[in-house]
Design a protein around this motif. Structure first.
Motif, PDB file in Angstrom:
ATOM      1  N   PRO A   1       0.822  -1.213   0.000  1.00  0.00           N
ATOM      2  CA  PRO A   1       0.000   0.000   0.000  1.00  0.00           C
ATOM      3  C   PRO A   1       0.855   1.262   0.000  1.00  0.00           C
ATOM      4  N   THR A   2       0.187   2.349  -0.359  1.00  0.00           N
ATOM      5  CA  THR A   2       0.877   3.620  -0.498  1.00  0.00           C
ATOM      6  C   THR A   2       1.716   3.961   0.733  1.00  0.00           C
ATOM      7  N   ALA A   3       1.149   3.717   1.895  1.00  0.00           N
ATOM      8  CA  ALA A   3       1.833   4.118   3.122  1.00  0.00           C
ATOM      9  C   ALA A   3       3.165   3.406   3.246  1.00  0.00           C
ATOM     10  N   ILE A   4       3.132   2.111   2.956  1.00  0.00           N
ATOM     11  CA  ILE A   4       4.376   1.343   3.035  1.00  0.00           C
ATOM     12  C   ILE A   4       5.384   1.899   2.034  1.00  0.00           C
ATOM     13  N   GLN A   5       4.909   2.194   0.855  1.00  0.00           N
ATOM     14  CA  GLN A   5       5.812   2.722  -0.161  1.00  0.00           C
ATOM     15  C   GLN A   5       6.416   4.038   0.305  1.00  0.00           C
ATOM     16  N   GLN A   6       5.574   4.824   0.952  1.00  0.00           N
ATOM     17  CA  GLN A   6       6.085   6.105   1.428  1.00  0.00           C
ATOM     18  C   GLN A   6       7.173   5.905   2.489  1.00  0.00           C
ATOM     19  N   LEU A   7       6.942   4.933   3.343  1.00  0.00           N
ATOM     20  CA  LEU A   7       7.954   4.651   4.357  1.00  0.00           C
ATOM     21  C   LEU A   7       9.251   4.190   3.699  1.00  0.00           C
ATOM     22  N   VAL A   8       9.119   3.376   2.672  1.00  0.00           N
ATOM     23  CA  VAL A   8      10.320   2.915   1.979  1.00  0.00           C
ATOM     24  C   VAL A   8      11.057   4.098   1.363  1.00  0.00           C
ATOM     25  N   ALA A   9      10.282   5.010   0.781  1.00  0.00           N
ATOM     26  CA  ALA A   9      10.915   6.187   0.176  1.00  0.00           C
ATOM     27  C   ALA A   9      11.653   6.999   1.238  1.00  0.00           C
ATOM     28  N   ILE A  10      11.013   7.156   2.379  1.00  0.00           N
ATOM     29  CA  ILE A  10      11.656   7.907   3.461  1.00  0.00           C
ATOM     30  C   ILE A  10      12.910   7.180   3.916  1.00  0.00           C
ATOM     31  N   GLY A  11      12.759   5.872   4.068  1.00  0.00           N
ATOM     32  CA  GLY A  11      13.898   5.078   4.517  1.00  0.00           C
ATOM     33  C   GLY A  11      15.068   5.206   3.561  1.00  0.00           C
ATOM     34  N   ARG A  12      14.766   5.134   2.285  1.00  0.00           N
ATOM     35  CA  ARG A  12      15.812   5.266   1.282  1.00  0.00           C
ATOM     36  C   ARG A  12      16.545   6.598   1.433  1.00  0.00           C
ATOM     37  N   ALA A  13      15.766   7.671   1.488  1.00  0.00           N
ATOM     38  CA  ALA A  13      16.379   8.994   1.543  1.00  0.00           C
ATOM     39  C   ALA A  13      17.166   9.160   2.842  1.00  0.00           C
ATOM     40  N   ALA A  14      16.577   8.679   3.929  1.00  0.00           N
ATOM     41  CA  ALA A  14      17.221   8.878   5.222  1.00  0.00           C
ATOM     42  C   ALA A  14      18.531   8.104   5.312  1.00  0.00           C
ATOM     43  N   SER A  15      18.660   7.058   4.516  1.00  0.00           N
ATOM     44  CA  SER A  15      19.876   6.245   4.601  1.00  0.00           C
ATOM     45  C   SER A  15      20.995   6.803   3.729  1.00  0.00           C
ATOM     46  N   MET A  16      20.745   7.937   3.094  1.00  0.00           N
ATOM     47  CA  MET A  16      21.736   8.406   2.122  1.00  0.00           C
ATOM     48  C   MET A  16      22.810   9.301   2.699  1.00  0.00           C
ATOM     49  N   GLU A  17      22.815   9.496   4.006  1.00  0.00           N
ATOM     50  CA  GLU A  17      23.889  10.283   4.614  1.00  0.00           C
ATOM     51  C   GLU A  17      23.989  11.677   4.007  1.00  0.00           C
ATOM     52  N   ALA A  18      22.859  12.354   3.940  1.00  0.00           N
ATOM     53  CA  ALA A  18      22.867  13.668   3.302  1.00  0.00           C
ATOM     54  C   ALA A  18      23.089  14.766   4.337  1.00  0.00           C
ATOM     55  N   LYS A  19      23.425  15.951   3.839  1.00  0.00           N
ATOM     56  CA  LYS A  19      23.524  17.097   4.737  1.00  0.00           C
ATOM     57  C   LYS A  19      22.162  17.736   4.916  1.00  0.00           C
ATOM     58  N   LEU A  20      21.362  17.610   3.846  1.00  0.00           N
ATOM     59  CA  LEU A  20      20.000  18.134   3.918  1.00  0.00           C
ATOM     60  C   LEU A  20      19.039  17.084   3.392  1.00  0.00           C
ATOM     61  N   LEU A  21      18.038  16.798   4.189  1.00  0.00           N
ATOM     62  CA  LEU A  21      17.036  15.832   3.758  1.00  0.00           C
ATOM     63  C   LEU A  21      15.731  16.583   3.559  1.00  0.00           C
ATOM     64  N   ILE A  22      15.206  16.499   2.333  1.00  0.00           N
ATOM     65  CA  ILE A  22      13.971  17.216   2.029  1.00  0.00           C
ATOM     66  C   ILE A  22      12.815  16.231   2.001  1.00  0.00           C
ATOM     67  N   MET A  23      11.769  16.559   2.709  1.00  0.00           N
ATOM     68  CA  MET A  23      10.597  15.689   2.716  1.00  0.00           C
ATOM     69  C   MET A  23       9.381  16.504   2.327  1.00  0.00           C
ATOM     70  N   ASP A  24       8.850  16.214   1.134  1.00  0.00           N
ATOM     71  CA  ASP A  24       7.681  16.949   0.663  1.00  0.00           C
ATOM     72  C   ASP A  24       6.428  16.131   1.010  1.00  0.00           C
ATOM     73  N   GLU A  25       5.754  16.526   2.028  1.00  0.00           N
ATOM     74  CA  GLU A  25       4.562  15.839   2.529  1.00  0.00           C
ATOM     75  C   GLU A  25       4.787  14.350   2.780  1.00  0.00           C
ATOM     76  N   PRO A  26       5.736  14.048   3.642  1.00  0.00           N
ATOM     77  CA  PRO A  26       6.043  12.634   3.866  1.00  0.00           C
ATOM     78  C   PRO A  26       4.944  11.925   4.632  1.00  0.00           C
ATOM     79  N   THR A  27       4.171  12.664   5.368  1.00  0.00           N
ATOM     80  CA  THR A  27       3.220  12.001   6.262  1.00  0.00           C
ATOM     81  C   THR A  27       1.826  11.915   5.677  1.00  0.00           C
TER      82      THR A  27
END
Ligand SMILES: Nc1ncnc2c1ncn2[C@@H]1O[C@H](COP(=O)(O)OP(=O)(O)OP(=O)(O)O)[C@@H](O)[C@H]1O
Ligand SMILES: Nc1ncnc2c1ncn2[C@@H]1O[C@H](COP(=O)(O)OP(=O)(O)OP(=O)(O)O)[C@@H](O)[C@H]1O
Ligand SMILES: O[C@@H]1[C@@H](O)[C@H](O)OC[C@H]1O
Ligand SMILES: [Mg+2]
Ligand SMILES: [Mg+2]
Lengths: 301, 338, 332, 511
Positions: D144-170
């Motif tokens: 479901p969409t929610a799971i996919q969204q969590l995966v997307a967040i997880g992916r981005a959060a694991s990238m060791e970035a200096k800035l993490l942008i979340m456009d309506e993650p919730t």
């Protein structure tokens, strides 16, 4: 290397590897083999390569695997079929080339294959040209040439024969030469267009009858009078072409006979009997003109 | 620019003044294509001998009409996100049937009926081919290119079996009229093609079917959820496409006074797809620019005519056509970066 | 219970392309068994080796096509490219295999590069871009060959590639084709590039936004497909003694059919190289079987009936796939 | 504030001549969690896409770590240390969960091949941060969409970035997942990562954000520390209104009046489907809103799909309008008077290339046409009316819907169904991704229809919406309806309790 012998028996498994079936000529050729099969004691295997030389080789391969006694092969092109000829020979199968031959520098009659049965495409073109040179009444012949399928050997050879025959003859000039793909529809379309660009044309030379008929249709649609203000010369000898000659729309068609069945049977029997076969079993092509068109109409295909 | 204002000055739930409708992207593309066509015409006027003659128009119209008719149906199929490779084969089947019908004993005995049957019969068979394609696509979910590949391979075989591979030539002036008749100096089939283009254009714009077509191609799941009869729409679309191909087959046969099952409609699928895509259709579906298809077909036709009439050699024709396709598609490309 | 069974089956069939792609292997096997039982010499070394030799060309272009289709694209130019490459290779054949082989492949790469340029650089739809290069390559092959088949130099070693075998059974061409298949499979399964290929096909925009090198992946598949077609052209010239400017018509559709029968979706994003291999062999086998069937003399099928049967066969395979490969039909 | 990590000033951007950004600016400090708010269409997503190289800006300056930059693609942005979760899910549905997490950053074996074992391990670890466990080799799109969204967040959060942008993650997450996400954000912040956070749930901002930038009509209209502002002030700034004016409006536009419910319109008994629905019993009356509550994956969407004929019903019975109904697909459902606004706007809602008008009337078409011809004049009148009534922001009704901002697309889709004047409206997350203003509007529109006798089945992950909006709430657990709570009297704690209690107890209670 010597030719594989062929034993004399009542029945032979015979392969005929047709190159394509997309025109009436080919279809008549295949039919001629099928019609001959029963009386000649052939168990005939026919394949169709659909216009691909490579597939034709692979078809021959599958016939070799099936253990044919004799192979009749109309090679689609001169060079690409050489492997098929050589492999059949190596498998002890006598090969007869039908209607087209292979590159003589690489494979030879009498060693690689028994003989070539067929007419001479260059000669066909030459004969059409000679007839034209002899009979054309105008002062200057302005020619549109409708070529066969680009790159195919009848197209190349018929062009060579014709062009060579008129070379050095100031009376004739080829305005334009392009492919009509051996088909009536394409021949008509090309003629329609060329006619607009070259209204002064007064001769059409078509590499086969289908294109000649297409050209006649184009001329008539444009209000021209084939046979009167435009003279048309062609090759093959189909029923429609003979009818067009009778109707006065077509000058001549040089025969290119597809009826190879009986000749093949005959040649094979001679070979099995131990005769040495001449390298080129020539088919005597007739020429159909207003004088003899009517009498030959019944036998045409 | 009223559009500019429309984004400002709106409070919560405010609407603001209704801005003038914008010229759609499609229209811009059509204008571009029309301009290219015009340029080509001008080029010919300058270059090609005897170009400004009615006969030139007649020749081009007679050559392009079958392509246009097939391309109309193809555009609809492409709009659903599909493609129909079988059009050429269907042309061959229909074309092979017609002379068999009016040339049969019965057809000769009843010329009027025979002629009618020679029109209707092949079109029905063509429609059945479309039904077959459409059913595979919508009921079984087979990918269109593969579903229609089946008839692409075997349809022509059926036509050849029907005619035993023989070229069927005939003389039947009433039937041939379809291919050679003229009205106002223009081939009848040109008028037929034009009329069909208008009808299809109106159908796409004004009817519920047209709307469904675009929504199915644009987002099938969304369309289905909104109650669009997706399967029905697709089946009808393939059916229409095949029937139009059948008609084109009849025309080509009438034009040649001969039916050559091995040749009729050869490579027609590519011509039709090219016309549609040059005209602005997207293979991903959701767009059905009928006028664009018409212009696209004309453009490709005129390119061919120009090359032949100016004696460009056959080999070079391939290459030049390739270049022109590239340029035409590139010019109207809408996907360039924002 | 069923779940673990399911899992085991999946593991077992994975090398063949996984469960959904299994149909085509089953069909292939069934046809081989049928042929072996029904016809003498069907399983003879001669038939097998010539079958493999001929089909090595289709295997190559199908694998190239498979990668392209996985990106959601299509390459209509493969047949014409093979023809062009065969001509180039034939012209180079006097200098031997060492020159002619790279020459043919380079020709394919060149057209592949043009395809990539049009699709990635100018953003043309792949269908139109490769339709254009198909025409251009055909024209070029006619120009280069002067409108006729170009004989290879039979004196050089060029023909050994296409005509020699390892033992009685294994043509060199199939060995090379198999190597290419393995390379393609490795790239797809084991490299970032390969995964990007699939991602682009699944959702090009998302792949771009995920920061993947989508352009590179697209360039790669068109180059690869071009190279495969070029190599097939070299096989053609070498195995059949001539560069053939008109050969290869319809090869693109044969390749597409092989790929799709192998269960790959034209919309991209998934697919299987092993199943594509099976698909290509399957189509080749149908021709071979029809030839043998004709040889039985029970019924002599005319060429037209053969094409009807081929279409019907395609239909059967597709119906099987619809039934077997989609156990959970869900609406909307 | 210390030196800025990111500074964008004077950004302008127009699409085909229509400006989306007029004068936008943004400043984010290191290790700061920064909120970006504004109405639908204010330009938040556009600003983000300009920063990350998806779009090119027409004017303006971007300073990244003090240096002017011009990032040309998302990849370049990632290279510079900016990881982004875009508003529209940007993953590859056909590929596996693992692939979607590691794509582009696959762990390698020494000789360069992808190490799938390590990749799986990484994926598992990333997901475990969110407390979820998935079949890593399944196609992501099957979740479901929610799971996919969590995966997307997880992916981005694991990238060791200096800035993490979340456009309506919730937007499609439940409270529980939101909590988890906040945990992750705090963790990132602690490690010095900055976060840009876009959300329409203003309450959330006060939990995690340090500062907030407010946008309106393509301009940045304010920037403040979160501690120095209130929700009301934010809303006022977003809307360009006076705070007092806003205060007048309630929390939601829903308010359960006394139950004036009419006859039962829909009755499900032990309904089961071939998806995940096992046993659903509920009834919805005319003039009544019935809420469906449950955890992620509890089968709420599946319940809606089964009722609407999208999934095959494998058991139980369904009555529509007091008669047993066989709903075989959306067409039957529509004919029976139902409408279904699905949760996945992009995949199941909009037809992107069609205009606002064509999208809005898609379901209504049969009624707008006679003899197959669409009455366009009437169509335009209808659409005009809905654009006004729903306050849809669009250049004109012939604008392609894909060019609208998410919230406005949602309103068009709502209009699509309201136009049918359905007797039962099934709403799956109807206010997801919709700004506060629009949310209130949508809620009030729904309320109005209910007053007029429409029955509503409301699926929402927002407790507030359910509690204030629904007359009755049916709680789902693992595909079964386990409890029915009636308003008035439902409180957040009761609802949470009902959702989370042991399935066995709940079942017993339901008997
Ligand atoms: N690709 C595009 N083409 C045309 N217009 C666009 C495009 N992308 C955005 N817009 C327009 O730009 C404006 C800003 O849109 P944007 O998506 O940035 O808003 P947003 O603040 O993110 O809204 P939401 O909260 O609904 O996501 C809108 O009016 C939208 O219609
Ligand atoms: N934590 C999880 N782990 C694995 N699969 C899950 C999980 N949560 C949900 N799913 C999957 O979700 C599907 C059911 O989700 P469904 O869409 O019904 O949930 P929902 O209650 O509607 O939630 P949502 O609000 O996200 O739509 C099932 O296919 C299930 O496999
Ligand atoms: O005469 C021609 C024949 O020789 C060629 O092979 O095919 C076409 C025919 O018309
Ligand atoms: Mg946004
Ligand atoms: Mg849901």
């Amino acid at each position: 290397q010597t030719l594989p012998p062929l034993e004399q028996k009542d029945s032979y498994t015979v392969g005929f590897a047709q190159s394509e079936s997309n025109n009436p000529w080919r279809i008549a050729e295949t039919k001629s083999f099928q019609d001959t099969a029963a009386q000649c004691g052939w168990n005939l295997i026919v394949t169709d390569a659909g216009g691909s030389a490579a597939k034709q080789v692979s078809d021959v391969d599958s016939m070799i695997a099936q253990g044919i006694d004799v192979l009749f092969l109309p090679p689609r092109e001169e060079d690409p079929l050489i492997p098929a000829v050589k492999r059949a020979a190596a498998a002890g199968i006598p090969v007869f080339l039908v209607d087209r031959s292979v590159n003589p520098d690489v494979a030879k009659a009498g060693t690689d294959y028994v003989a070539f049965l067929g007419s001479d495409f260059v000669d066909q073109g030459k004969r059409a040209a000679e007839y034209m040179i002899e009979h054309f009444e105008g002062d200057a012949g302005k020619i549109i040439e409708l070529e066969g399928t680009t790159g195919s050997s009848p197209a190349n050879d018929r062009k060579t024969g014709f062009d060579e025959a008129i070379a050095g003859n100031d009376k004739f000039e080829i305005l334009e030469s392009r492919s009509g793909d051996f088909s009536r529809d394409e021949g008509r379309r090309v003629m329609e267009t060329l006619l607009q660009a070259h209204p002064d044309v007064n001769i059409v030379y078509a590499h086969n009858d289908e294109m000649a008929i297409g050209a006649i249709q184009a001329l008539e649609a444009a209000g021209r009078k084939p046979g009167e203000d435009v003279w048309i010369y062609s090759i093959d000898g189909t029923r429609d072409a003979l009818q067009a000659i009778i109707d006065g729309k077509l000058e001549v068609t040089v025969e290119s006979s597809p009826f190879f069945g009986p000749l093949s049977c005959d040649t094979m029997k001679r070979y099995a009997a131990g005769e040495t076969i001449e390298p080129w079993v020539k088919v005597e092509d007739r020429i159909f003109t207003p004088e003899n068109a009517q009498e030959n109409l019944a036998g045409a295909y | 620019m009223s559009a500019q204002n429309s984004l400002t000055g709106r409070g919560l739930g405010g609407v603001g003044e209704a801005p003038a409708p914008r010229r759609s992207r499609l229209n811009r593309r059509l204008l571009g294509l029309a301009a290219a066509l015009l340029a080509l015409v001008l080029l010919n006027v300058a270059m090609t001998p005897n170009f400004l003659q009615l006969q030139t128009l007649a020749v081009n119209v007679s050559q392009v009409a079958p392509v246009v008719i097939v391309a109309l149906g193809m555009t609809l199929v492409i709009a659903t996100g599909g493609v129909d490779l079988s059009v050429g084969a269907v042309m061959a089947v229909a074309g092979a049937l017609a002379p068999l019908i009016f040339g049969s004993g019965w057809g000769v005995a009843n010329p009027g009926l025979g002629l009618a049957a020679a029109f209707v019969g092949p079109l029905l068979v063509a429609a059945a081919c479309g039904l077959f394609n459409g059913s595979l696509v919508s009921f079984l979910g087979v990918q269109p290119i593969i579903a229609t590949l089946i008839l692409f391979i075997s349809g022509r075989g059926v036509a050849l079996v029907l005619t035993n591979g023989n070229l069927q030539t005939f003389t039947n002036p009433s039937f041939t009229w379809l291919g050679t008749g003229r009205a106002l100096g223009i081939p009848v089939m040109g008028w037929i093609a034009l009329a069909l283009a208008l009808v299809v254009a109106v159908v796409v714009r004004k009817t519920i079917y047209g709307r469904y077509l675009l929504s199915v191609g644009g987002n099938e799941r969304a369309a289905s959820l909104a109650g669009t009869p997706v399967a029905t729409v697709k089946i009808w679309t393939y059916l229409i496409c095949s029937t139009l191909a059948g008609l084109a087959g009849l025309i080509v046969v009438a034009q040649n006074s001969a039916s050559d099952a091995a040749r009729i409609g050869n490579l027609m699928e590519l011509d039709a797809i090219a016309a549609a895509v040059v005209g602005g259709a997207a293979l991903s579906g959701g767009r059905a620019p009928i006028l664009g298809t018409l212009l696209g077909a004309l453009f490709i036709q005129l390119v061919g005519y120009t090359l032949v009439a100016n004696g460009v050699p056959d080999e070079a024709t391939f290459i030049v056509t390739a270049a022109i396709i590239v340029i035409a598609v590139w010019l109207q490309d809408s996907r360039r970066r924002t | 219970m069923t779940a673990s069974l399911d899992l085991d089956l999946r593991r077992f069939t994975r090398p063949l392309g996984g469960g959904t792609h299994l149909t085509v292997w089953v069909a292939l096997l069934a046809l081989i068994v049928l042929g072996g039982l029904r016809y003498d010499n069907f399983l003879s070394a001669y038939n097998i080796s010539s079958f493999l030799g001929y089909n090595s060309m289709f295997l190559l272009i199908s694998v190239g096509m498979c990668l392209v289709i996985m990106t959601g694209g299509i390459d209509l130019s493969v047949g014409a490219v093979a023809a062009l490459a065969s001509v180039v290779a034939a012209l180079l054949s006097p200098d031997g295999l060492i020159v002619a082989l790279p020459g043919g492949v380079a020709t394919g790469l060149l057209v592949g590069a043009i395809n990539a340029g049009l699709i990635v650089g100018l953003r043309l739809p792949p269908f139109m871009a490769t339709l254009a290069t198909m025409l251009a390559a055909r024209g070029a092959s006619l120009v280069v060959s002067d409108n006729r088949a170009v004989s290879v130099d039979w004196g050089s070693d060029f023909t050994t590639l296409g005509m020699n075998k390892i033992g009685p059974l294994v043509p060199w061409t199939i060995v090379i084709a198999a190597l290419v298949v393995v390379v393609a499979w490795y790239v797809l399964e084991r490299t970032s590039l390969g995964r990007t290929v699939l991602a682009v096909g699944g959702n090009a925009e998302a792949a771009h936004l995920m920061g993947l090198k989508t352009g590179r992946a697209l360039v790669f598949v068109y180059l690869f497909s071009g190279a495969c077609a070029g190599l097939a052209g070299v096989f053609l010239a070498s195995g059949y003694g001539a560069g053939q400017p008109l050969e290869g018509q319809g090869w693109e559709l044969a390749a597409i059919a092989s790929v799709v029968v192998g269960g790959t979706l034209l919309t991209g994003g998934m697919g299987s190289i092993p199943a594509t291999v099976a698909g290509a062999l399957l189509f080749g086998l149908v021709f071979n079987l029809l030839n043998f069937e004709n040889g039985l003399g029970v019924i002599s099928l005319s060429a037209y009936w053969q094409s009807v049967i081929r279409g019907a066969f395609l239909l059967v395979v597709i119906l099987l796939q619809v039934r077997l490969a989609r156990p959970h039909p869900t609406k909307a | 504030m210390a030196e800025s990590l990111l500074r964008m000033t004077g950004i302008q951007k127009a699409f085909a001549g229509v400006p989306a950004l007029r004068d936008a600016s943004l400043r984010i400090g290191p290790g700061e969690v920064h909120a970006l708010v504004g109405q639908n269409g204010a330009g938040k997503s556009t600003l983000i896409k300009i920063l990350t190289g998806v779009y090119r800006r027409d004017a303006g300056e971007v300073l990244w770590q003090g240096r002017p930059v011009d990032l040309k693609s998302p990849r370049e942005a990632q290279g510079a240390g900016i990881a982004t979760i875009y508003q529209e899910l940007t993953l590859v549905p056909q590929r596996t969960v693992t692939e979607n997490i590691v794509l582009g950053y696959e762990p390698r074996k020494p000789w360069g091949a992808i190490d799938w074992r390590a990749a799986d391990a990484r994926a598992r670890e990333v997901l475990s941060r969110f407390g979820i466990e998935l079949d890593l080799h399944r196609a992501l799109g099957s979740y479901p969409t929610a799971i996919q969204q969590l995966v997307a967040i997880g992916r981005a959060a694991s990238m060791e970035a200096k800035l993490l942008i979340m456009d309506e993650p919730t937007s499609s997450l439940d409270e529980k997942e939101v909590e988890t996400l906040f945990g992750v954000i705090r963790g990132l912040k602690a490690r010095g990562t900055s976060v840009l956070y876009v959300s329409h749930f203003l309450d959330e901002l006060f939990q995690v954000c340090d500062a907030v930038t407010i946008m309106r009509d393509g301009r940045t209209v304010g920037e403040t520390r979160i501690a120095d502002t209130t929700k009301l002030d934010l809303i006022a700034a977003m809307l360009g209104r006076d705070a007092e004016e806003i205060r007048a409006a309630g929390r939601t536009e829903f308010s359960v009046g006394e139950q004036r419910a009419g006859e039962v319109f829909l009755e499900a008994r032990h309904l089961a489907s071939d998806r995940r629905l096992k046993d659903l019993s509920l009834e919805v009356r005319a003039g009544e809103i019935v809420g469906l509550a449950g955890l992620l994956g509890s089968g709420r969407t599946e319940a809606a799909r089964a009722i609407f004929g999208l999934d095959r019903v494998t058991g139980g019975s369904l009555k529509v309008g007091a008669r047993a109904a066989r709903i075989r697909g959306p067409r039957d459902a529509v004919a029976a008077g139902m409408a279904y606004l699905s949760e996945d706007r992009k995949v199941e809602g909009i037809v992107p290339d069609l205009s606002v008008r064509e999208n809005l009337t898609l379901a209504l078409l049969p009624r707008l046409s006679r003899l197959g011809i669409v009455d366009e004049a009437r169509e335009r009148r209808v659409v005009e009316g809905f654009i006004k009534a729903l306050g849809i922001r669009t250049a004109d009704m012939d604008q392609p819907i894909r060019e609208l901002s998410g919230g406005n697309q949602q309103k068009v889709l709502l209009g699509r169904w309201l136009a049918l004047e359905p007797r039962l409206l099934i709403l799956d997350e109807p206010t997801r991704g919709v700004d506060v203003g629009a949310k209130l509007e949508i809620q009030s529109i729904i309320a109005k229809h209910v007053e007029q006798g429409c029955a509503v089945l409301l699926i929402s992950s927002e407790f507030e919406e359910l509690i204030e909006g629904a007359h009755n709430i049916v709680v789902l657990q693992e595909g079964r309806s386990v409890r029915r709570l009636s308003n008035p009297g439902v409180t957040e704690s009761r609802l949470i309790h009902a959702i989370a209690e042991q399935p066995d107890d709940a079942l017993e209670a339901a008997q």
